[in-house]
Design an enzyme around this catalytic site. Structure first.
Site, mmCIF file in Angstrom:
data_model
loop_
_atom_site.group_PDB
_atom_site.id
_atom_site.type_symbol
_atom_site.label_atom_id
_atom_site.label_comp_id
_atom_site.label_asym_id
_atom_site.label_seq_id
_atom_site.Cartn_x
_atom_site.Cartn_y
_atom_site.Cartn_z
ATOM 1 N N ARG A 68 27.108 -29.938 47.407
ATOM 2 C CA ARG A 68 26.228 -30.170 46.266
ATOM 3 C C ARG A 68 25.597 -28.885 45.757
ATOM 4 O O ARG A 68 25.213 -28.787 44.589
ATOM 5 C CB ARG A 68 25.152 -31.192 46.663
ATOM 6 N N TYR A 122 19.070 -34.112 18.663
ATOM 7 C CA TYR A 122 20.126 -35.028 19.094
ATOM 8 C C TYR A 122 19.488 -36.325 19.574
ATOM 9 O O TYR A 122 18.507 -36.322 20.317
ATOM 10 C CB TYR A 122 20.896 -34.333 20.204
ATOM 11 N N ASP A 194 18.506 -26.189 22.115
ATOM 12 C CA ASP A 194 19.857 -26.731 22.187
ATOM 13 C C ASP A 194 20.737 -25.839 21.311
ATOM 14 O O ASP A 194 20.661 -25.875 20.077
ATOM 15 C CB ASP A 194 19.873 -28.177 21.687
#
Length: 399
Positions: A68, A122, A194
């Protein structure tokens, strides 16, 4: 090569060379190196002995500890993305762009904090603000994407983060990022952008004062519509919070997906140039059509965001919108259904062209979308633009 030498390289060279550390691409016992890091699929990592296990510790962003925490494929992709943003401390990877946005906001906000969110964001970003963040006691104020330095009037003592998206992914407003980040820095407020539309090639976010640059790697970075991933690239001041939250949330990505993303990233420079060139050819053709109300593309001289785009951006991508003049939604549907070279589907930034109907009025609160004409969003791919234009002519014939 020293860090200064690496940062002096131009972006196209950094795209090719980033993340190719000798320890990930070669083995002295085999007498050579390969170009790409082999795919390291792993959950369990084995140690030589207990002392080795204890000595490994938890500083594992470039050492094997547990699957992980990453393998060389994860680290190579993160390294390559970090290299695209000179001054960045590091990059974290997430299963999708939405996961990256959500994890970043969770890492940087606490109950009682105030978030300024651009109104053109978004839709899943808005949903996270109105849902989980609201439930944990974070107050969100949506702001006009064209506010610029006027953002100062919205700041409170509780404002901890300003989120930007430039251009907006539905309506393509260009924000005055340097003006907003300058005010945020003076007030000690973190900024997060973003940057999926432009990528660092067209808009180096950290160089414009942004603290955290997010990308949906699913789009242009991957470029082949076959893998999903998101990234956060951050300054040294913000990096520890992001990394700690990512580990606590258990965010992890597949080494196979990282290998695919890294392969796509190597050709990003040439693909972005073609996307931009094709997109402008189609946009200019649409702007001259009587059936079109307006084209929403910041690289066009008549676009409201053109001056800021010309000042701050190094080029354009292939995502933009246009309105169909004086028709109803049924006509828009006929137009889209008549297209054959444009796939109807979400996402964008792949090698193939896409089209979707777009209705931004339903997800605005600080500003109004009052254009009565229906909006169409195009993602222009790598096809010959003459074929795409011929296809759009068939769409107009169906109106």
């Amino acid at each position: 090569m020293s860090k200064n030498d690496e940062e002096s390289l131009r972006p196209a060279t950094r795209l090719v060379q980033g993340g190719r550390r000798p320890e990930w691409t070669g083995d002295p016992r085999l007498g050579g190196a390969v170009v790409n890091p082999p795919v390291w699929r792993a959950s369990t990592i084995l140690y030589d002995n207990v002392a080795d296990l204890k000595a490994r510790g938890h500083a594992t962003h470039d050492k094997l500890y547990y699957g992980r925490r990453g393998t060389p494929n994860v680290w190579a992709l993160a390294d390559a993305l970090t290299d695209l943003e000179p001054g960045a401390e590091g990059t974290l990877l997430y299963p999708s762009g939405v996961a990256a946005n959500s994890a970043g906001l969770l890492a940087l906000l606490s109950p009682g904090d105030h978030l300024l969110m651009v109104d053109s964001a978004y839709e899943p970003t808005r949903a996270f603000c109105n849902g989980m963040l609201a439930r944990m006691g974070v107050r969100t104020t949506y702001y006009d994407p064209l506010i610029g330095a006027g953002i100062a009037d919205l700041l409170t003592d509780q404002t901890k983060l300003i989120f930007l998206e430039s251009p907006g992914s539905l309506t393509f407003e260009v924000q005055d990022v340097p003006a907003i980040t300058a005010i945020a820095r003076r007030r000690g407020i973190v900024t997060m952008l973003d940057n999926t539309w432009a990528t660092p090639l067209l808009f180096p976010a950290l160089a414009h004062g942004v603290d955290v640059a997010m990308m949906s790697l699913t789009k242009y970075a991957g470029g082949h519509s076959d893998a999903m991933m998101g990234s956060l690239t951050a300054t040294r001041a913000v990096w520890p919070k992001l990394r700690s939250a990512a580990y606590q949330l258990g965010q992890a990505v597949s080494p196979d997906d990282c290998a695919m993303m890294l392969r796509g990233l190597r050709t990003l420079d040439v693909r972005m140039a073609r996307h931009g060139e094709n997109g402008l050819a189609v946009a200019n053709w649409l702007a001259a059509r009587a059936e079109v109300g307006r084209v929403l593309h910041p690289a066009l001289s008549g676009d409201p965001g053109h001056a800021l785009w010309k000042r701050d951006f190094n080029g354009t991508s292939g995502l933009f919108g246009f309105t169909l003049k004086g028709v109803d939604e049924a006509a828009r549907t006929r137009f889209i259904d008549a297209l054959s070279h444009f796939g109807i589907g979400f996402s964008w930034g792949g090698y193939e062209s896409l089209v979707v109907p777009s209705d931004p009025a339903t997800i605005r609160s600080a500003t109004l979308w009052t254009d009565p004409d229906p909006l169409v969003r195009l993602s222009i791919g790598l096809e010959d633009p003459a074929d795409l234009i011929a296809d759009l002519e068939r769409g107009f014939a169906a109106l």
